[in-house]
Scaffold this active site. Structure first.
Site: not given
Ligand code: ZN
Length: 170
Positions: A44, A90-91, A132, A136
């Site tokens: 995502g 998380c990226l 999630h 953001h």
């Protein structure tokens, strides 16, 4: 493929603005999100993470059918009382993981890439990814859901891993 913003970049803490119309620019943003997410092997990605404070996110947990989810101006209409706790990453906070408790099932309504209103019911991993990514768009990171003790532990680990690196672009 766009540059990822990591923890410390102010845009990750911004409340993203609503999309007024799903035009070519928004479609390009959707495509950029998919390409950047896939290049980073994520499931995502939200627009904030590539430096754009607009309410656009994508989720692809690898299902064949239904197709990957485009979330433009998403709203969670229902959240189950039942929760699930599982490890998240998380990226924008690479190599940092923590157990997050979230609703086990959600119903989300959003515009898709063609500007149509789409309602999606999801549970388990997909429900987690949706929550999630919508977080953001509100400037919320998974770390914010952890206890202060756990969060501080992960933040010090993050700072250590960042040693010598400057800037918040990856
Ligand atoms: Zn994330």
């Amino acid at each position: 493929v766009q540059t990822l913003h990591v923890l410390g970049s102010p845009v990750l803490r911004r409340q993203a603005g609503a999309v007024r119309a799903v035009d070519d620019e928004v479609r390009r943003l959707v495509d950029d999100l998919f390409e950047t997410m896939r290049a980073a092997k994520g499931v995502g990605l939200a627009a904030n993470q590539i430096g754009v404070a607009r309410r656009v996110a994508v989720v692809d947990i690898g299902e064949e059918d239904p197709p990957p989810l485009v979330l433009i101006n998403p709203v969670i209409l229902e959240r189950s009382d039942e929760t699930e706790t599982a490890e998240e990453g998380c990226l924008s906070i690479p190599e940092i993981f923590g157990d997050v408790t979230r609703a086990a099932r959600v119903v989300v309504e959003a515009l898709d890439r063609d500007g149509r209103t789409l309602r999606t019911e999801a549970s388990g991993y997909k429900a987690r990814a949706i929550q999630h990514e919508i977080d953001h768009l509100d400037g919320v990171l998974f770390l914010d859901h952890l206890s202060a003790v756990k969060r501080n532990l992960l933040l010090s680990k993050w700072k250590k891993s960042r040693k010598g690196q400057t800037g918040y672009l990856k």
